[in-house]
Design a protein around this motif. Sequence first.
Motif: not given
Length: 362
Positions: A97-109
């Motif tokens: 998956v992709t996201f324009l506002n992906w958190p700059w972190q190794t994992h995310a919910v």
Amino acid sequence: MVLVKRVVLNSRPGKDGAPEPGNFRVEETTLEPDLEDGEVLVRTLYLSVDPYMRCRMNEDTGADYLTPWQLGERVDGGGVGVVESSRCGALSVGAVVTFLNWPWQTHAVLPGTALRKVDPQLVDGHLSHFLGALGMTGLTAFFGVREQGHVTKGAKQTMVVSGAAGACGSMAGQIGRLDGCLGVVGICGSEEKCRTLLEDLGFSAAINYRTEDVPARLKACCPDGVDVYFDNVGGAISDAVISQISQYNKDVPYPPPLSQEIQEVLRGRNITRERFVVLRYTDRLDEALCELSRWLRSGQIKVLETVINGIEKMGGTHVGPAALLRIPAVSKISPFLPDAFCSMMEGGNVGKQIVKISEWKE
């Protein structure tokens, strides 16, 4: 609990405006993996580093569609990852998956509805290309050239691209060539980048703005004038190109102020200088992605990438599997995500600047 590393905005740039690695810090935290309905747990694979992010470091971004990063809070941008746990019916475990506002972190919910599922076959498994050639930069180049540049097959047009060895410029020049431009001239900042444009990307001429007389070289490379100008930089370089324009337009995402002299040139030669945002073409993204994928997989378009390993100290600078090998030696590049951003802002990258966070196994 999942151990997570994340990048936080530590401070805003100083008076000179140049970002520094110290503007960011890396923190370790934990993430509760218990998901609510519609949520997914994702592992980050790649993060995108882009010039527009410099605007987000300001309290006021200057654009109504860009929100500023907040001091002391985790930053975000384009990203691609894989679903590791899901309570979203549309996204199963293993989905990319992709996201324009992906958190700059190794994992995310993240909410599943915010993510776009992508097919790895579109990029022959090179997932970082969803942040570049088949991401926002590729789409910006595609619609900028085709819809705003008014390139016409058979018209024997000449196109000039500034920032031509960057993520967007390198794609724009190749698309202009494929769409029928007789000549494509790239402006960039090193001899190594000039060679890449000529030998690998099919540009007809390249100008090193650091060592050459840009107006004189433009006259020599474009004896009949410039028909289409795809601008990624603004400033004096753009003034020089505009003075050579014979017709059509100049496209920039953030048009800088022009001198009175250059404004007179625009009016006198009936040149259209229009700001455009790729998000206006959301209803045509599938069409563009299909054509970009076809060009990419057939080898008609080559992808430039500069890839750095790890959100922190997890390896050195390397070239992605589908990237070209001419990467200039830039001493300021280090294996640290904020350093990747600062180096990119100084022209230390060739093509798209990517940070690889983790491995993907099909």
